[in-house]
Scaffold this motif. Sequence first.
Motif, PDB file in Angstrom:
ATOM      1  N   GLY A 269      -8.363  63.119  72.919  1.00 13.72           N
ATOM      2  CA  GLY A 269      -9.419  62.233  73.359  1.00 13.72           C
ATOM      3  C   GLY A 269      -9.660  61.029  72.471  1.00 13.72           C
ATOM      4  O   GLY A 269      -9.259  60.989  71.306  1.00 13.72           O
ATOM      5  N   PHE A 270     -10.301  60.026  73.043  1.00 11.34           N
ATOM      6  CA  PHE A 270     -10.896  58.863  72.379  1.00 11.34           C
ATOM      7  C   PHE A 270      -9.902  57.800  71.917  1.00 11.34           C
ATOM      8  O   PHE A 270     -10.324  56.725  71.509  1.00 11.34           O
ATOM      9  CB  PHE A 270     -11.769  59.291  71.180  1.00 11.34           C
ATOM     10  CG  PHE A 270     -12.951  60.127  71.579  1.00 11.34           C
ATOM     11  CD1 PHE A 270     -14.054  59.551  72.180  1.00 11.34           C
ATOM     12  CD2 PHE A 270     -12.955  61.496  71.381  1.00 11.34           C
ATOM     13  CE1 PHE A 270     -15.141  60.307  72.566  1.00 11.34           C
ATOM     14  CE2 PHE A 270     -14.024  62.276  71.758  1.00 11.34           C
ATOM     15  CZ  PHE A 270     -15.129  61.681  72.354  1.00 11.34           C
ATOM     16  N   VAL A 271      -8.593  58.067  71.980  1.00  6.09           N
ATOM     17  CA  VAL A 271      -7.632  57.017  71.630  1.00  6.09           C
ATOM     18  C   VAL A 271      -7.773  55.854  72.604  1.00  6.09           C
ATOM     19  O   VAL A 271      -7.784  54.684  72.203  1.00  6.09           O
ATOM     20  CB  VAL A 271      -6.191  57.566  71.656  1.00  6.09           C
ATOM     21  CG1 VAL A 271      -5.191  56.458  71.315  1.00  6.09           C
ATOM     22  CG2 VAL A 271      -6.043  58.728  70.678  1.00  6.09           C
ATOM     23  N   GLY A 272      -7.896  56.180  73.891  1.00  2.00           N
ATOM     24  CA  GLY A 272      -8.020  55.142  74.909  1.00  2.00           C
ATOM     25  C   GLY A 272      -9.362  54.455  74.938  1.00  2.00           C
ATOM     26  O   GLY A 272      -9.554  53.503  75.709  1.00  2.00           O
ATOM     27  N   LEU A 273     -10.310  54.908  74.145  1.00  2.00           N
ATOM     28  CA  LEU A 273     -11.609  54.239  74.032  1.00  2.00           C
ATOM     29  C   LEU A 273     -11.641  53.302  72.836  1.00  2.00           C
ATOM     30  O   LEU A 273     -11.997  52.129  72.953  1.00  2.00           O
ATOM     31  CB  LEU A 273     -12.726  55.277  73.898  1.00  2.00           C
ATOM     32  CG  LEU A 273     -14.120  54.734  73.569  1.00  2.00           C
ATOM     33  CD1 LEU A 273     -14.669  53.944  74.754  1.00  2.00           C
ATOM     34  CD2 LEU A 273     -15.067  55.863  73.205  1.00  2.00           C
ATOM     35  N   MET A 274     -11.233  53.815  71.674  1.00  2.00           N
ATOM     36  CA  MET A 274     -11.368  53.054  70.438  1.00  2.00           C
ATOM     37  C   MET A 274     -10.360  51.924  70.317  1.00  2.00           C
ATOM     38  O   MET A 274     -10.715  50.784  69.968  1.00  2.00           O
ATOM     39  CB  MET A 274     -11.229  53.998  69.238  1.00  2.00           C
ATOM     40  CG  MET A 274     -12.319  55.030  69.124  1.00  2.00           C
ATOM     41  SD  MET A 274     -12.135  56.035  67.625  1.00  2.00           S
ATOM     42  CE  MET A 274     -10.669  56.986  68.060  1.00  2.00           C
ATOM     43  N   VAL A 275      -9.090  52.219  70.598  1.00  2.00           N
ATOM     44  CA  VAL A 275      -8.035  51.234  70.350  1.00  2.00           C
ATOM     45  C   VAL A 275      -8.184  49.991  71.233  1.00  2.00           C
ATOM     46  O   VAL A 275      -8.086  48.864  70.721  1.00  2.00           O
ATOM     47  CB  VAL A 275      -6.651  51.884  70.508  1.00  2.00           C
ATOM     48  CG1 VAL A 275      -5.551  50.834  70.373  1.00  2.00           C
ATOM     49  CG2 VAL A 275      -6.459  52.984  69.470  1.00  2.00           C
ATOM     50  N   PRO A 276      -8.416  50.116  72.553  1.00  2.00           N
ATOM     51  CA  PRO A 276      -8.587  48.895  73.350  1.00  2.00           C
ATOM     52  C   PRO A 276      -9.758  48.032  72.878  1.00  2.00           C
ATOM     53  O   PRO A 276      -9.666  46.805  72.894  1.00  2.00           O
ATOM     54  CB  PRO A 276      -8.838  49.434  74.768  1.00  2.00           C
ATOM     55  CG  PRO A 276      -8.188  50.768  74.786  1.00  2.00           C
ATOM     56  CD  PRO A 276      -8.400  51.323  73.409  1.00  2.00           C
ATOM     57  N   HIS A 277     -10.838  48.684  72.455  1.00  2.00           N
ATOM     58  CA  HIS A 277     -11.987  47.916  71.978  1.00  2.00           C
ATOM     59  C   HIS A 277     -11.619  47.133  70.721  1.00  2.00           C
ATOM     60  O   HIS A 277     -11.947  45.939  70.601  1.00  2.00           O
ATOM     61  CB  HIS A 277     -13.155  48.863  71.697  1.00  2.00           C
ATOM     62  CG  HIS A 277     -14.393  48.169  71.239  1.00  2.00           C
ATOM     63  ND1 HIS A 277     -15.194  47.421  72.075  1.00  2.00           N
ATOM     64  CD2 HIS A 277     -14.970  48.083  70.000  1.00  2.00           C
ATOM     65  CE1 HIS A 277     -16.208  46.900  71.391  1.00  2.00           C
ATOM     66  NE2 HIS A 277     -16.089  47.292  70.136  1.00  2.00           N
ATOM     67  N   ALA A 278     -10.926  47.790  69.784  1.00  2.00           N
ATOM     68  CA  ALA A 278     -10.510  47.097  68.561  1.00  2.00           C
ATOM     69  C   ALA A 278      -9.531  45.972  68.874  1.00  2.00           C
ATOM     70  O   ALA A 278      -9.626  44.864  68.314  1.00  2.00           O
ATOM     71  CB  ALA A 278      -9.879  48.097  67.594  1.00  2.00           C
ATOM     72  N   ALA A 279      -8.590  46.216  69.803  1.00  2.00           N
ATOM     73  CA  ALA A 279      -7.623  45.180  70.163  1.00  2.00           C
ATOM     74  C   ALA A 279      -8.309  43.990  70.817  1.00  2.00           C
ATOM     75  O   ALA A 279      -7.949  42.829  70.567  1.00  2.00           O
ATOM     76  CB  ALA A 279      -6.567  45.774  71.091  1.00  2.00           C
ATOM     77  N   ARG A 280      -9.296  44.277  71.639  1.00  2.00           N
ATOM     78  CA  ARG A 280     -10.029  43.208  72.330  1.00  2.00           C
ATOM     79  C   ARG A 280     -10.768  42.317  71.329  1.00  2.00           C
ATOM     80  O   ARG A 280     -10.897  41.100  71.535  1.00  2.00           O
ATOM     81  CB  ARG A 280     -11.005  43.832  73.324  1.00  2.00           C
ATOM     82  CG  ARG A 280     -11.440  42.916  74.450  1.00  2.00           C
ATOM     83  CD  ARG A 280     -12.295  43.650  75.454  1.00  2.00           C
ATOM     84  NE  ARG A 280     -11.519  44.552  76.299  1.00  2.00           N
ATOM     85  CZ  ARG A 280     -11.585  45.871  76.231  1.00  2.00           C
ATOM     86  NH1 ARG A 280     -12.392  46.474  75.383  1.00  2.00           N
ATOM     87  NH2 ARG A 280     -10.845  46.612  77.031  1.00  2.00           N
ATOM     88  N   MET A 281     -11.255  42.905  70.259  1.00  2.00           N
ATOM     89  CA  MET A 281     -11.948  42.123  69.232  1.00  2.00           C
ATOM     90  C   MET A 281     -10.993  41.181  68.508  1.00  2.00           C
ATOM     91  O   MET A 281     -11.399  40.134  68.001  1.00  2.00           O
ATOM     92  CB  MET A 281     -12.615  43.067  68.229  1.00  2.00           C
ATOM     93  CG  MET A 281     -13.761  43.890  68.804  1.00  2.00           C
ATOM     94  SD  MET A 281     -14.430  45.078  67.607  1.00  2.00           S
ATOM     95  CE  MET A 281     -15.110  43.971  66.383  1.00  2.00           C
ATOM     96  N   VAL A 282      -9.705  41.544  68.476  1.00  2.00           N
ATOM     97  CA  VAL A 282      -8.730  40.755  67.725  1.00  2.00           C
ATOM     98  C   VAL A 282      -8.085  39.667  68.576  1.00  2.00           C
ATOM     99  O   VAL A 282      -7.957  38.517  68.145  1.00  2.00           O
ATOM    100  CB  VAL A 282      -7.640  41.674  67.123  1.00  2.00           C
ATOM    101  CG1 VAL A 282      -6.562  40.850  66.418  1.00  2.00           C
ATOM    102  CG2 VAL A 282      -8.262  42.669  66.149  1.00  2.00           C
ATOM    103  N   VAL A 283      -7.666  40.011  69.806  1.00  3.65           N
ATOM    104  CA  VAL A 283      -6.901  39.061  70.621  1.00  3.65           C
ATOM    105  C   VAL A 283      -7.615  38.645  71.897  1.00  3.65           C
ATOM    106  O   VAL A 283      -7.060  37.900  72.707  1.00  3.65           O
ATOM    107  CB  VAL A 283      -5.510  39.635  70.979  1.00  3.65           C
ATOM    108  CG1 VAL A 283      -4.692  39.839  69.726  1.00  3.65           C
ATOM    109  CG2 VAL A 283      -5.623  40.917  71.788  1.00  3.65           C
TER     110      VAL A 283
END
Length: 347
Positions: A269-283
């Motif tokens: 769980g939670f990989v698909g929640l945290m990583v997209p949010h962090a990526a969105r903040m960067v790019v």
Amino acid sequence: MKRGRTATVLLLLAAALAASAVAGLALGPVRIAPGRVLDLLLAGPGARGGAFASIVWDVRMPRVLLGAVVGAGLAVTGTVLQALVRNQLADPFLLGASSGASAGAVLVIVFGTAAGAGAVGALGGAGVPLAAFAGSMAALVTVYALARRGATMTTGRLILAGVAVQYVLSALTSLVLVLSASPDQMRSVLFWTLGGLGGARWSELALPAAALFVGTGVLVTLARPLDLLLAGEEGAHTLGLDTGRFRAAAFVLTSLVIGVLVASSGAIGFVGLMVPHAARMVVGAGHRALLPVAALGGAVFLTLADLLARTAAAPEEIPVGVVTALVGGPFFLWMLRRSGRGEGVTG
């Protein structure tokens, strides 16, 4: 300027993935110097290195590769689900897709063994991935139908529907185990509820890798429709997107990828929640850049999470799903508070 930034981020993530992979190959109950690991890698799978070569190539390499593939796939599908339901709290685990895939896999494992040469047993090695896909798809469709009211969908309804479906599927899985599974099956099926990469084998890498690369390749070509969904239902219609058909096709594709990944690693769980949010903040939110960045970020994250699971309580091993939940739980609560109560979205 933005392309240059995305290229830089991708290069940094690729370097981080290489470093985390070397760490994953070097660390464990038996520690191998990083220099020795690099020598064995350069020598190839047939390298002569005694026990060290066997540990690196036969035991740890499949596990590291599976972790990278599953992490990338979960991050990509999480990114797409967040666009489809227009909610950054969406995640394969939180929306019940992982629980549905696990339930489908457990049903085939338990009843497939009993069926022997029957209809379930005749599916052979494809039985578990197919059942996982069916369970994932059924869960996603159910959650979406329960959370949507007219043209709106609130964060509260989405999360409550996902939690409710998760509980029902978990209860179904537990009931099947208690009534039908043998002690050996119960021990092996624990893998599906907690997630783990310890069973990785070279022979089992082809299917999840194919699902990742084909699925991600198709989804990257759908970057513009995904961007249009973020603009709202009316705006997407005005620009020529058939949102109903597109959502249905995207749900099927993401369910297929999730089902194959869960069949290989259990519910993480939670990989698909945290990583997209962090990526969105960067790019930013544009999916043409967001999807590849999320894929590499997910690969790095799950590789490191599995390394922590193997080493934190050595010689005992913690299920990697426990590690991601310990990190993702607080992150989810922060996101939930940040999103505000009852925030509605159209979709």
